[in-house]
Design a protein around this motif. Structure first.
Motif, PDB file in Angstrom:
ATOM      1  N   UNK A   1       0.853  -1.191   0.000  1.00  0.00           N
ATOM      2  CA  UNK A   1       0.000   0.000   0.000  1.00  0.00           C
ATOM      3  C   UNK A   1       0.884   1.235   0.000  1.00  0.00           C
ATOM      4  N   UNK A   2       0.575   2.178  -0.870  1.00  0.00           N
ATOM      5  CA  UNK A   2       1.401   3.388  -0.919  1.00  0.00           C
ATOM      6  C   UNK A   2       0.934   4.408   0.117  1.00  0.00           C
ATOM      7  N   UNK A   3       1.610   5.560   0.133  1.00  0.00           N
ATOM      8  CA  UNK A   3       1.341   6.554   1.166  1.00  0.00           C
ATOM      9  C   UNK A   3      -0.064   7.142   1.052  1.00  0.00           C
ATOM     10  N   UNK A   4      -0.685   7.000  -0.121  1.00  0.00           N
ATOM     11  CA  UNK A   4      -2.051   7.502  -0.295  1.00  0.00           C
ATOM     12  C   UNK A   4      -3.095   6.413  -0.054  1.00  0.00           C
ATOM     13  N   UNK A   5      -2.624   5.220   0.357  1.00  0.00           N
ATOM     14  CA  UNK A   5      -3.550   4.140   0.658  1.00  0.00           C
ATOM     15  C   UNK A   5      -3.937   3.303  -0.550  1.00  0.00           C
ATOM     16  N   UNK A   6      -3.242   3.514  -1.664  1.00  0.00           N
ATOM     17  CA  UNK A   6      -3.541   2.739  -2.867  1.00  0.00           C
ATOM     18  C   UNK A   6      -2.648   1.505  -2.919  1.00  0.00           C
ATOM     19  N   UNK A   7      -3.218   0.375  -3.396  1.00  0.00           N
ATOM     20  CA  UNK A   7      -2.404  -0.828  -3.552  1.00  0.00           C
ATOM     21  C   UNK A   7      -1.483  -0.646  -4.759  1.00  0.00           C
ATOM     22  N   UNK A   8      -0.218  -0.972  -4.588  1.00  0.00           N
ATOM     23  CA  UNK A   8       0.758  -0.868  -5.675  1.00  0.00           C
ATOM     24  C   UNK A   8       1.456  -2.212  -5.851  1.00  0.00           C
ATOM     25  N   UNK A   9       1.735  -2.550  -7.090  1.00  0.00           N
ATOM     26  CA  UNK A   9       2.568  -3.723  -7.366  1.00  0.00           C
ATOM     27  C   UNK A   9       3.790  -3.211  -8.132  1.00  0.00           C
ATOM     28  N   UNK A  10       4.777  -2.737  -7.388  1.00  0.00           N
ATOM     29  CA  UNK A  10       5.866  -1.987  -8.030  1.00  0.00           C
ATOM     30  C   UNK A  10       6.733  -2.807  -8.989  1.00  0.00           C
ATOM     31  N   UNK A  11       6.681  -4.149  -8.887  1.00  0.00           N
ATOM     32  CA  UNK A  11       7.531  -4.943  -9.787  1.00  0.00           C
ATOM     33  C   UNK A  11       6.767  -5.413 -11.022  1.00  0.00           C
ATOM     34  N   UNK A  12       5.490  -5.133 -11.028  1.00  0.00           N
ATOM     35  CA  UNK A  12       4.669  -5.592 -12.140  1.00  0.00           C
ATOM     36  C   UNK A  12       4.640  -4.486 -13.190  1.00  0.00           C
ATOM     37  N   UNK A  13       4.994  -4.797 -14.419  1.00  0.00           N
ATOM     38  CA  UNK A  13       5.188  -3.719 -15.387  1.00  0.00           C
ATOM     39  C   UNK A  13       3.893  -3.155 -15.975  1.00  0.00           C
ATOM     40  N   UNK A  14       2.881  -3.953 -16.087  1.00  0.00           N
ATOM     41  CA  UNK A  14       1.584  -3.475 -16.599  1.00  0.00           C
ATOM     42  C   UNK A  14       1.754  -2.570 -17.823  1.00  0.00           C
ATOM     43  N   UNK A  15       2.550  -2.985 -18.758  1.00  0.00           N
ATOM     44  CA  UNK A  15       2.705  -2.198 -19.982  1.00  0.00           C
ATOM     45  C   UNK A  15       3.842  -1.209 -19.965  1.00  0.00           C
ATOM     46  N   UNK A  16       4.425  -0.964 -18.793  1.00  0.00           N
ATOM     47  CA  UNK A  16       5.592  -0.087 -18.749  1.00  0.00           C
ATOM     48  C   UNK A  16       6.834  -0.853 -19.195  1.00  0.00           C
ATOM     49  N   UNK A  17       7.850  -0.107 -19.585  1.00  0.00           N
ATOM     50  CA  UNK A  17       9.097  -0.742 -20.031  1.00  0.00           C
ATOM     51  C   UNK A  17       9.910  -1.207 -18.825  1.00  0.00           C
TER      52      UNK A  17
END
Lengths: 211, 518
Positions: A50-66
């Motif tokens: 969970x990030x500082x704004x309370x949103x779930x993040x999957x920082x290692x998942x690229x989801x279309x990013x390079x």
């Protein structure tokens, strides 16, 4: 390629073998003398936090990013802080090129309100900020120091780990301006589909408490 | 479902890879729980019995007595070190920075002179910090925790007699090159005052690097400050302060403790003088707000003794022809001065920018005995400090004082701000260079002080003349003023100055107003 929208459940299941292997590792016993905790890949590509704004993040998942860049920072590390403007420039320069940026705050005692105040003072409010109090991301990436950049590519591969640039040559010794921009160089290589020329560089900064 | 197996497979492979690497197939891989070895500094340290070092008994006394005075809220250091949690969290950083002697910050080499307020820990203490970290940074019995020293809140020297404040807040840019800025503050004193101490309290603790205090009786600095739309001003021509200074009254540098002049000494602050701060900022990453407050501590009356600064070479090296070729690894600047009277040295400091490696001052007594007055073998621009001797050093008449600074302008010098290196000459910006050692002395017999002051002035005038001679020989076209001196006084036109011609040249130079300032 990884699918774009997997649910987090599959990510959790994915961790089981890793935990098993980490348990095995703990039997290897301590070995003094290692200077880094480098890893070739992150532990769990679908790791969710969970990030500082309370949103779930999957920082290692690229989801279309390079690639996904995690910048490990400490709010009271002067070397981390000296990079504030450059971090914002990096985000502005490479964000549109599908490079994702996240700031990971590693001080276990930092409170969310203090994080918010810090980012507003340092002009970093456009960053996704994660308060990694329990060092989930620290462990998953093997980060040891701030400001350390970890660039994660497809399949959780750590394409670059190290300094942002050579602004500091030692503690307290800033050149005033960097002459070797390692992180930018790495991102350029990745965007051009080339191998990162120096995939591991030494960071001058403040150690993370669990290092 | 297919994806699930795919991710499982990759995860498994990644795990196997980590496992195999952990067995030593790559020097860069290590298990997550490994504690990196503490730094390999050359410490003279005999390890304590394994597992006996604890925070409360062994580490807290070192930290509380050597680090906590700055590492506490409201002081210059970036984070507090006041309890076990603070220190444990940074155990590795502390072990390394103390092992490498980066902290506590103190750059005068040990083993020569004893100084007041030395911030230095012993090899044994540094060794204990490393061992404690390597063994897991154990807390120990809380009952053994010593009390924190009593730190004075607010003014370190007590309530000042007179306090002034910058009239406006200056916003320090978030990043970029260093900034030197002047701030003029009218003191409005209606009579002359003698000042024995000044305490400077910056508000932008993480951006203010150092501050020099000047006096201006001409009112020019206040006018320049008012003329600049921003608080303060950038300096007159070439970044200079733009006024004829009527005196310098010390300064402040990061890490320095405010300290009164030795007993019986004082600076004179004439009535009507304005205080001018020359503040040097390092941008910190955020827009820091600076509004310094300055406290004055007055002496009861005029001092019984005066003091003098012997600056070698004079004027921070401005007339020493500092000109360091790009790539030069060992560029030396030196100067010598022979004492005309018996003196006592009470403090010493050096000044240089990023390229300097070493700054030394050595006295050779008339009997040939040598005394090191200051040795800095790892000069660091960030820590410009004045070192006050614990016991003043008597130096008899006839003692020769030598200063030597060595610069490295090669790409191998990690402190070189310019890559690739460029030719560097004397200048005010930190990418230029300066260089001198400064010995602060009193006369053993006060009535002989004028002789010393005359010698210091003569030394400076001679430096000008020597410079002028060198420039005129080089015919470099730089020496307008300098080669003019030679032309004017070299009456017989042989390109040299006779003793008589030199004496006349000295006289003219000393009457040239503005000489002797930075």
């Amino acid at each position: 390629m990884w699918p774009e929208n997997r649910n987090l459940e599959s990510g959790r299941r994915n961790r089981a073998p890793i935990f098993f292997l980490l348990a095995l590792l703990s039997f290897c016993g301590p070995s003094f003398g290692a200077e880094t905790r480098d890893k070739a890949t992150v532990d769990d590509i679908l790791l969710s936090i969970t990030d500082a704004k309370g949103m779930a993040q999957t920082p290692f998942e690229l989801r279309g990013d390079v690639a996904s860049v995690l910048i490990f920072v400490m709010h009271d590390c002067p070397i981390s802080n000296a990079y504030a403007r450059e971090l914002e420039r990096l985000r502005q320069d490479y964000g549109p090129k599908k490079i994702r940026f996240q700031l990971v705050f590693v001080d276990p005692d930092l409170k969310p309100a203090a994080l918010e105040k810090h980012n507003s003072e340092y002009g970093l409010t456009n960053y996704t900020a994660i308060l990694d109090s329990t060092h989930v991301l620290v462990k998953a990436t093997g980060a040891t120091i701030t400001p350390e950049a970890v660039v994660v590519g497809t399949n959780g591969k750590i394409l670059y780990r190290g300094r942002i640039d050579n602004l500091y040559s030692a503690w307290g010794k800033s050149r005033g301006h960097a002459t070797e921009k390692d992180l930018r160089q790495a991102l350029e290589a990745i965007l051009n589909g080339k191998a990162v020329p120096n995939p591991r560089t030494k960071v001058i900064g403040c150690y993370i408490s669990s290092s | 479902m297919k994806n699930y197996f795919k991710s499982l497979g990759i995860g498994f492979l990644a795990g196997l890879m980590i496992l195999s690497l952990a067995h030593g197939q790559s020097p860069t891989e290590a298990p997550a729980k490994t504690r990196p070895k503490a730094p390999q500094a050359k410490l003279k340290y005999i390890p304590k019995p394994k597992g006996t070092l604890t925070f409360t008994e062994h580490i807290a006394p070192i930290i509380f007595n050597n680090c906590a005075s700055c590492h506490r809220p409201g002081e210059a250091a970036p984070f507090p070190l006041l309890n076990y949690a603070d220190v444990k969290k940074r155990a590795r950083l502390i072990a390394e920075v103390t092992g490498e002697k980066f902290m506590p910050p103190w750059h005068a080499d040990a083993g020569y002179c004893e100084f007041l307020d030395e911030r230095r820990i012993t090899d044994d203490q540094a060794g204990m910090l490393q061992q404690w970290y390597a063994e897991g940074a154990v807390e120990g019995n809380p009952a053994k925790l010593p009390a924190l020293p009593k730190f004075p809140e607010g003014w370190q020297l007590g309530k000042p007699d007179f306090v002034v404040k910058m009239s406006e807040v200056y916003t320090v840019p978030v990043e970029g090159q260093d900034i030197y800025r002047y701030f003029a503050i009218p003191l409005n004193l209606t009579e002359d005052k003698w000042v024995k101490a000044i305490e400077f309290r910056p508000s932008a603790r993480s951006a203010v690097h150092h501050c020099l205090f000047f006096l201006d009786t001409t009112g020019k600095a206040v006018k320049m400050d008012e003329a600049d739309p921003e608080p303060g001003y950038n300096g007159g021509g070439g970044g200079g302060r733009g006024f004829q200074m009527s005196g310098g009254i010390g300064g402040w540098a990061v890490g320095g403790n405010p300290r009164a002049l030795p007993e019986g000494l004082a600076w004179r602050v004439p009535k009507g003088a304005d205080l001018v701060l020359q503040t040097h900022f390092h941008p910190s990453g955020k827009a820091e707000k600076e509004q310094s407050v300055i406290g004055f501590y007055f002496a009861d009356g005029p001092p019984k003794q005066t003091f003098a600064d012997i600056q070698l070479p004079p004027i921070f090296g401005a007339i020493s022809g500092i000109d360091i070729p790009a790539g030069e690894k060992h560029y030396v600047v030196k100067d010598s001065f022979v004492l005309p009277i018996d003196v006592e040295a009470f403090a010493v400091n050096g000044h240089a920018h990023h390229l300097a490696k070493t700054v030394d001052m050595i006295a050779t007594l008339p009997d040939g005995q040598q005394k090191t007055l200051m040795k800095i073998s790892d000069w660091d621009f960030a820590w410009q400090e004045q070192y006050t001797y614990k016991h003043p050093i008597p130096l008899p008449k006839g003692t020769r004082i030598d200063s030597e600074l060595v610069y490295d302008n090669s790409a191998d010098n990690p402190k070189n701000p310019t890559v690739p290196p460029v030719r560097v000459r004397w200048g005010r910006m930190s990418s230029d260079e300066m260089g001198c050692g400064i010995l602060h002395v009193v006369a053993a017999t006060e009535k002989e002080m004028p002789q010393l002051q005359a010698s210091i002035k003569q030394h400076m005038a001679d430096a000008f003349i020597d410079r002028a001679m060198a420039e005129s020989k080089k015919d470099s076209g730089r020496g307008g003023f300098l080669s003019g001196i030679i032309k004017r006084f070299d009456k017989d036109g042989d390109g040299k100055l006779s003793e008589e011609e030199r004496a006349q040249a000295r006289e003219a130079i000393l009457q040239f107003r503005g000489l002797g300032e930075e």
